[in-house]
Design a protein around this motif. Structure first.
Motif, PDB file in Angstrom:
ATOM      1  N   SER A  97      32.485  41.426  -3.742  1.00 13.51           N
ATOM      2  CA  SER A  97      32.349  42.517  -2.780  1.00 13.51           C
ATOM      3  C   SER A  97      31.021  42.385  -2.049  1.00 13.51           C
ATOM      4  O   SER A  97      30.075  41.768  -2.554  1.00 13.51           O
ATOM      5  CB  SER A  97      32.441  43.882  -3.469  1.00 13.51           C
ATOM      6  N   ILE A  98      30.960  42.985  -0.862  1.00 10.81           N
ATOM      7  CA  ILE A  98      29.756  42.983  -0.040  1.00 10.81           C
ATOM      8  C   ILE A  98      29.319  44.427   0.151  1.00 10.81           C
ATOM      9  O   ILE A  98      30.072  45.246   0.691  1.00 10.81           O
ATOM     10  CB  ILE A  98      30.011  42.339   1.339  1.00 10.81           C
ATOM     11  N   GLU A  99      28.115  44.766  -0.290  1.00 15.73           N
ATOM     12  CA  GLU A  99      27.554  46.087  -0.039  1.00 15.73           C
ATOM     13  C   GLU A  99      26.668  46.013   1.202  1.00 15.73           C
ATOM     14  O   GLU A  99      25.837  45.129   1.315  1.00 15.73           O
ATOM     15  CB  GLU A  99      26.739  46.561  -1.242  1.00 15.73           C
ATOM     16  N   TYR A 100      26.845  46.957   2.123  1.00 15.24           N
ATOM     17  CA  TYR A 100      26.072  46.917   3.353  1.00 15.24           C
ATOM     18  C   TYR A 100      25.932  48.328   3.914  1.00 15.24           C
ATOM     19  O   TYR A 100      26.623  49.270   3.479  1.00 15.24           O
ATOM     20  CB  TYR A 100      26.735  46.000   4.381  1.00 15.24           C
ATOM     21  N   ASP A 101      25.030  48.483   4.874  1.00 16.71           N
ATOM     22  CA  ASP A 101      24.833  49.761   5.549  1.00 16.71           C
ATOM     23  C   ASP A 101      25.587  49.748   6.862  1.00 16.71           C
ATOM     24  O   ASP A 101      25.354  48.896   7.729  1.00 16.71           O
ATOM     25  CB  ASP A 101      23.335  50.006   5.810  1.00 16.71           C
ATOM     26  N   LYS A 102      26.482  50.712   7.026  1.00 18.21           N
ATOM     27  CA  LYS A 102      27.247  50.826   8.257  1.00 18.21           C
ATOM     28  C   LYS A 102      26.523  51.793   9.203  1.00 18.21           C
ATOM     29  O   LYS A 102      26.207  52.908   8.838  1.00 18.21           O
ATOM     30  CB  LYS A 102      28.661  51.335   7.969  1.00 18.21           C
TER      31      LYS A 102
END
Length: 432
Positions: A192-197
């Motif tokens: 999975s990729i955690e990121y800020d949208k």
């Protein structure tokens, strides 16, 4: 080496004479007493080793002669010039050899990148060994990544498995895949990729007097996760396909590899984000709303221009337009009052564009819909596993039915950073 370097000693004077020639690679002809069985790369490697040995000896002797001259040992000016020429010439020859090796390396890389997925599979040495068994048993895996073209070169060589009298398979109709090319690429080794949208940006920048309080701008983010999803399918075939390189290559390129790309494109555009689906661009795109003050949209092409304007007003430079082929047909066949086509010359070969933006016509986009955006800034693809093909005879009742199972799969995630950089909506004419 004695043919190229001669040292004469007389009267306490060391005299160095060197004749340096550039590197040459001679490829012996087969059956003429030479090493015709060796490849150009093998001969180049042998030449390099021999060349470097001679280079080091010439350089050592020349430097020794120059060092003696610097210590006061008399040396004729002609000898010194020849020594300098020996070193310079060998260095230039070495540079030319390096250039040859680089060109050979580039040719190998280019040749590998131009091969299709099926061609890479049937040319894999491990597969040849597996398929060459009298009764193939077990399974074999080949990774077929970096496929830039899905076109099968039926005339190309597919190694020792190809029989000269084998007719090339007829290529089946396929959709051209182009959505991936619009999106920023990436790779991951996680699930999975955690990121800020980015949700919004309030720019309060303003001129400020000396000593006054500076205004604060706001940018809104929310945490998001892009899960890696698997796209896969398999099919069964007769075990004889392992010895039929053209047929196996066609099956991999025209059906297995193409099937993955077909579903991938639909997922990138329309994935619902639920279950094992990707969250697609259309699913999260900003709904189209004609900007206030803009001229009315009388035709489909006007609506596309309004979508471009909406993206631009959000401070994102659009870089692509996605349309259904039917709507692109409607736009391309627009005519003026004299019956002349407005969008280019029908006999021209220009790439499809509108206002300098590339147009992607794909059936993955619904009829009457359009997606316009700064795709490279809005989203990024993270490849977890490139397309991989596996063959196995150990599956269900393959053994008793002389069947082989061929499976293809890939894993990827799609992170959408900026929803405002994508605008999606109907192409129907709208009022301002």
């Amino acid at each position: 080496m004695s043919k190229n370097l001669r040292i004469f000693a007389g009267g306490g004077i060391a005299f160095l004479a060197a004749a340096v020639v550039g590197p040459r690679i001679f490829l012996d002809r087969p059956n003429e007493g030479g090493s015709g069985s060796k490849s150009a790369a093998e001969l180049a490697a042998e030449f390099k080793r021999d060349f470097e040995t001679k280079h080091d000896k010439v350089k050592e002797i020349a430097e020794k002669a120059l060092a003696e001259a610097e210590k006061g040992v008399p040396m004729a000016s002609t000898a010194k010039e020849l020594a300098d020429q020996a070193i310079t010439g060998m260095n230039e020859a070495k540079a030319r050899l390096d250039e040859i090796e680089q060109k050979m390396a580039r040719r190998r890389e280019q040749g590998d990148s131009e091969r299709t997925a099926g061609q890479r599979f049937v040319e894999d040495e491990g597969f040849k060994s597996f398929a060459g068994q009298t009764r193939p048993r077990g399974r074999h895996i080949v990774e077929v990544k970096d496929i830039s073209s899905l076109t099968t070169d039926a005339a190309g060589s597919v190694g020792t498995l190809v029989r000269p009298d084998r007719a090339a398979p007829v290529e089946l109709p396929r959709r051209r895949m182009t959505i991936r090319a619009l999106i920023a690429p990436g790779n991951t080794s996680s699930n999975s990729i955690e990121y800020d949208k980015e949700k919004g940006f309030t720019n309060n920048a303003a001129p400020v007097a000396e000593g006054a309080l500076k205004p604060q701008s706001e940018i809104q983010y929310e945490e998001a996760i892009a899960h890696v999803r698997t796209i896969a399918h398999w099919m069964r075939a007769s075990v004889q396909i392992l010895a039929d390189a053209p047929g196996l290559r066609s099956m991999i390129d025209n059906r297995l590899r193409y099937g993955l790309a077909y579903v991938e494109e639909n997922q990138l555009l329309n994935g619902s984000g639920t279950g094992q689906n990707l969250e697609g661009l259309v699913t999260v795109a900003t709904p189209f709303a004609a900007p206030a003050g803009a001229a009315a949209a009388d035709q489909e092409i006007d609506t596309v221009r309004l979508m471009m304007l909406q993206v631009a007003l959000a401070e994102y430079p659009p870089n692509g337009i996605v349309l259904n082929p039917i709507n692109w047909h409607n736009i391309e066949t627009l005519k003026d009052t004299t019956g002349r086509y407005i969008i280019g010359n029908p006999q021209g070969t220009l790439s499809p564009t509108l206002w300098s933006l590339p147009v992607v016509a794909t059936q993955a986009m619904g009829v009457g819909k359009s997606l316009v955006g700064a795709f490279d800034l809005a989203a990024q693809i993270f490849d977890r596993q490139d397309a991989t093909v596996e063959v196995s005879t150990e599956d269900q009742d393959n053994f008793i039915k002389n069947k082989v199972t061929i499976r293809a799969e890939e894993r990827l995630a799609l992170a959408i950073y900026r929803e405002e950089a994508l605008v999606y909506g109907d192409l129907a004419p709208v009022a301002p």
